[in-house]
Design an enzyme around this catalytic site. Structure first.
Site, short mmCIF file in Angstrom:
data_model
loop_
_atom_site.label_atom_id
_atom_site.label_comp_id
_atom_site.label_asym_id
_atom_site.label_seq_id
_atom_site.Cartn_x
_atom_site.Cartn_y
_atom_site.Cartn_z
N LEU A 51 -29.28 3.59 59.57
CA LEU A 51 -28.00 3.95 58.96
C LEU A 51 -28.06 5.42 58.54
CD1 LEU A 51 -25.26 2.72 58.05
CD2 LEU A 51 -26.21 2.78 55.74
N GLU A 77 -36.33 2.08 58.46
CA GLU A 77 -35.76 2.35 57.13
C GLU A 77 -36.04 1.17 56.22
OE1 GLU A 77 -31.44 2.62 57.55
OE2 GLU A 77 -31.49 1.10 59.12
N TYR A 84 -18.63 -2.10 55.76
CA TYR A 84 -18.53 -1.94 54.31
C TYR A 84 -19.04 -0.59 53.86
CZ TYR A 84 -23.57 -2.70 53.54
OH TYR A 84 -24.94 -2.57 53.54
N LYS A 110 -22.24 0.61 59.74
CA LYS A 110 -22.53 -0.12 58.48
C LYS A 110 -21.80 -1.46 58.48
CE LYS A 110 -23.01 0.90 53.54
NZ LYS A 110 -24.42 0.55 53.35
N1 PLP Z 1 -30.21 2.11 55.26
C1 PLP Z 1 -29.68 0.90 55.11
C2 PLP Z 1 -30.09 -0.19 56.05
C3 PLP Z 1 -28.75 0.63 54.09
O1 PLP Z 1 -28.23 -0.60 53.96
C4 PLP Z 1 -28.40 1.68 53.20
C5 PLP Z 1 -27.44 1.44 52.13
O2 PLP Z 1 -26.90 0.38 51.96
C6 PLP Z 1 -28.99 2.94 53.37
C7 PLP Z 1 -29.88 3.13 54.42
C8 PLP Z 1 -28.66 4.08 52.46
O3 PLP Z 1 -27.37 4.58 52.72
P1 PLP Z 1 -26.50 5.28 51.61
O4 PLP Z 1 -27.32 6.44 51.11
O5 PLP Z 1 -25.29 5.73 52.32
O6 PLP Z 1 -26.26 4.27 50.53
#
Ligand code: PLP
Length: 286
Positions: free
Chosen positions: A206, A182, A33, A150
């Site tokens: 991520l 994270e 997603y 993701k």
């Molecule tokens: N880390 C995780 C586990 C996430 O689920 C997300 C966003 O959903 C992020 C980091 C941040 O990613 P982004 O800046 O691309 O939204």
């Protein structure tokens, strides 16, 4: 107003959109997603999300449902049909279904499922939490080893948010082998003596689209950045802390496991980065 959503080539009222019960997204979490923010009716960093989606699909040997241009067109049409000024667009691609349940992937000509819907969030850019900061707790990171993809396997992050709520906090940072990976849905940072510290990219986290943009902007603003492993204790003893994500942008963290970070109020670097990020991203929005 009933939302108009997108499912496999059709724009439908949300109550009429359906996906098979055999869909592998539903049965196996065999799906990826993206969440793209909308500000002033425009898409923030669409390209970043489209590129990451392509990578997630490739890592899982999953077919792309359509081209990047077609995806952009669908995003824009949903924004228009639903009159979104501020909010998010959720996109999910699954491996589809060949009409039964099996651990083995279905044949390669099985069509992927593509679903998109909008989430209307007036005031997203002006979120009150950005002024007060959020409180977080730390929890063990027990997710799988490919967090760079993701996927929709969000049960543990969802449980993490519930653990935080139960503890009277807003969110959780996950810790593996003594180091912060994270947040449940965001990347984690602290600031000490003017230096921004965050975990380096690997399969453990991520690769946040907002992380990339914010680090680039911080560098352009001559801020010092260090990508390295760090502990909860270091973040607790920092001058400030914050998280980044596509829908929270840059969000200050003011408390970790009951301990105030710095003065216990949002710090100047997080505030400045939020301002720069919103400003620059809006200028580049499409
Ligand atoms: N880390 C995780 C586990 C996430 O689920 C997300 C966003 O959903 C992020 C980091 C941040 O990613 P982004 O800046 O691309 O939204």
């Amino acid at each position: 107003m009933t939302r108009t959503v997108y499912v496999n080539g059709q724009y439908l009222p949300e109550g009429e959109a359906t996906v098979s019960i055999f869909d592998r997204g539903f049965l196996m979490a065999d799906a990826v997603y993206e969440v793209t923010s909308v500000l002033q009716g425009k898409l923030i960093d669409f390209d970043g999300h489209a590129v990451r989606l392509e990578r997630s699909l490739k890592e899982l040997d999953m077919q792309a449902p359509c081209s990047k241009d077609e995806l952009l067109e669908i995003h824009r049409k949903l924004v228009e049909l639903n009159g979104i000024d501020e909010g998010m667009i959720y996109l999910q691609v699954t491996r589809g279904s060949d009409g039964d349940r099996d651990f083995v992937f279905p044949s390669e000509d099985t069509k992927p499922t593509l679903v998109l819907f909008t989430q209307n969030k007036p005031g997203l850019a002006d979120a009150p939490a950005a002024k007060t900061g959020i409180k977080i707790i730390s929890i063990e990171d027990i997710r799988w080893g490919r967090r760079d993809i993701k996927t929709v396997q969000l049960l543990y992050p969802s449980m993490g948010k519930m653990m935080a709520k139960k503890a009277g906090a807003d969110d959780a940072w996950m810790v593996e082998d003594g180091h912060v990976t994270e947040g449940t849905s965001n990347n984690a940072y602290f600031v000490k003596d003017g230096k921004i510290v965050t975990r380096p990219l690997s399969n453990d986290i991520l690769h946040g689209i907002t992380r990339r943009a914010v680090l680039r902007m911080a560098e352009e603003a001559q801020m010092e950045i260090e990508e390295r492993l760090f502990t909860i204790e270091e973040a607790q003893g920092a001058d400030e802390a914050f998280v980044t994500s596509a829908s929270a942008f840059v969000m200050p963290v003011v408390e970790i496991d009951g301990k105030a970070v710095g003065e216990g109020v949002p710090g100047p670097i997080a505030a400045r980065l939020r301002e720069i990020y919103l400003d620059e991203s809006l200028k580049a929005a499409i």
